[in-house]
Design a protein around this motif. Sequence first.
Motif, PDB file in Angstrom:
ATOM      1  N   LEU A 153       4.023  -3.678  -1.845  1.00 30.21           N
ATOM      2  CA  LEU A 153       3.969  -5.025  -2.412  1.00 30.21           C
ATOM      3  C   LEU A 153       3.205  -5.066  -3.734  1.00 30.21           C
ATOM      4  CD1 LEU A 153       5.006  -7.830  -1.868  1.00 30.21           C
ATOM      5  CD2 LEU A 153       2.936  -8.307  -0.550  1.00 30.21           C
ATOM      6  N   TRP A 154       2.054  -4.421  -3.790  1.00 27.10           N
ATOM      7  CA  TRP A 154       1.290  -4.390  -5.038  1.00 27.10           C
ATOM      8  C   TRP A 154       2.070  -3.650  -6.118  1.00 27.10           C
ATOM      9  CZ3 TRP A 154      -2.088  -6.947  -7.526  1.00 27.10           C
ATOM     10  CH2 TRP A 154      -3.140  -7.600  -6.887  1.00 27.10           C
ATOM     11  N   ASN A 155       2.693  -2.555  -5.746  1.00 27.73           N
ATOM     12  CA  ASN A 155       3.489  -1.777  -6.692  1.00 27.73           C
ATOM     13  C   ASN A 155       4.602  -2.638  -7.302  1.00 27.73           C
ATOM     14  OD1 ASN A 155       4.283   1.172  -7.603  1.00 27.73           O
ATOM     15  ND2 ASN A 155       6.174   0.211  -6.895  1.00 27.73           N
ATOM     16  N   ASP A 156       5.315  -3.381  -6.447  1.00 28.33           N
ATOM     17  CA  ASP A 156       6.405  -4.239  -6.915  1.00 28.33           C
ATOM     18  C   ASP A 156       5.883  -5.363  -7.807  1.00 28.33           C
ATOM     19  OD1 ASP A 156       8.135  -2.672  -5.457  1.00 28.33           O
ATOM     20  OD2 ASP A 156       8.260  -4.053  -3.757  1.00 28.33           O
ATOM     21  N   TRP A 157       4.777  -5.963  -7.410  1.00 29.24           N
ATOM     22  CA  TRP A 157       4.229  -7.080  -8.182  1.00 29.24           C
ATOM     23  C   TRP A 157       3.811  -6.617  -9.580  1.00 29.24           C
ATOM     24  CZ3 TRP A 157      -0.188  -8.542 -10.731  1.00 29.24           C
ATOM     25  CH2 TRP A 157      -0.301  -9.903 -11.037  1.00 29.24           C
ATOM     26  N   LEU A 158       3.097  -5.501  -9.656  1.00 28.71           N
ATOM     27  CA  LEU A 158       2.631  -5.001 -10.944  1.00 28.71           C
ATOM     28  C   LEU A 158       3.784  -4.578 -11.849  1.00 28.71           C
ATOM     29  CD1 LEU A 158      -0.470  -2.955  -9.721  1.00 28.71           C
ATOM     30  CD2 LEU A 158      -0.538  -4.912 -11.283  1.00 28.71           C
TER      31      LEU A 158
END
Length: 309
Positions: free
Chosen positions: A201-206
């Motif tokens: 999720l963090w990877n996708d958001w960034l």
Amino acid sequence: MRRTLPPTSSLACFESTVRLGSVTLAAEELGLTQSAVSKRLSGLEELLGRKLFTREQRQLIPAPAAREYAKEVSEIINRLEISTARLISHGRQGGVLTVAILPTFGARWLVPRLNEFLSENPLIEINLISKISPFDFENEITDVAIHFGLPQWDKAHCEYLMDEAVVAVCEPSLLKMGKTVMDTDEIKSHTLIQHTTRPNLWNDWLKNCGSRPTGATVGPRFEFYSHVIEAALAGIGVAVLPEFLIKKELDRGMLTLAHEYRLVCKERYYAVYPAKNSHNSNVVEFVNWLKEKCEEQAELFHRITNSGR
């Protein structure tokens, strides 16, 4: 062939005694005398050919194997009760509707709205169970499930409910003096709170925010969104969370947006049910009600987006 099937009354006494830790409390729960419960426990031990309890200072202590057995018996008894209630109500309007829910979605979104459905459908008895991952409808007694992901579930219908937009949030004290948001480099300088079941999720958001996802998977991990929310409230770091699940915290200023970017996820919320339930009036009523509530949620999302929050 002889089958080892203990009497259900004995199993009920055993499960209750292990769960409550007392023959006295088990007797009170089951409406029996202490001697009746003790007799059934002795009979069960005789049937199984092993001691299930040891006595220590006038207390019954279940053996390790007995504790595991009690967990399985508890699940079986629960399923029997649901199956019996379903059989009794078969062919009648109403009855038991078993719904598998995502824990935080259930606690923060569904349950606060559920009284409306129950008021409109007084003959339907809701039985909510928490489920994180997909399961086999054939082997589990569930009428309908709330699913977040892609519309892929073997031998089941998936009906779209709503999208999900996630935002980066933090406890307000993490923002620098005089600033209302952070840039992505500032965000990455803080602890990134991770959700175990959504590790990317963090990877996708960034990435979608235009930033390199360096260190996006590093940080403390929590299995449930409720724990991620509590970690953010405690000031542990920055978290990416579904905006609709933290509306209360945002409105009250307990959490604040760490960045203005909102990522609309490719995964969505669906109501899922086996094909055999497509004409089940309880399922149809519940799914239609869910769709109505989710449409209201979508309208709220669009209003917030258009107003720039």
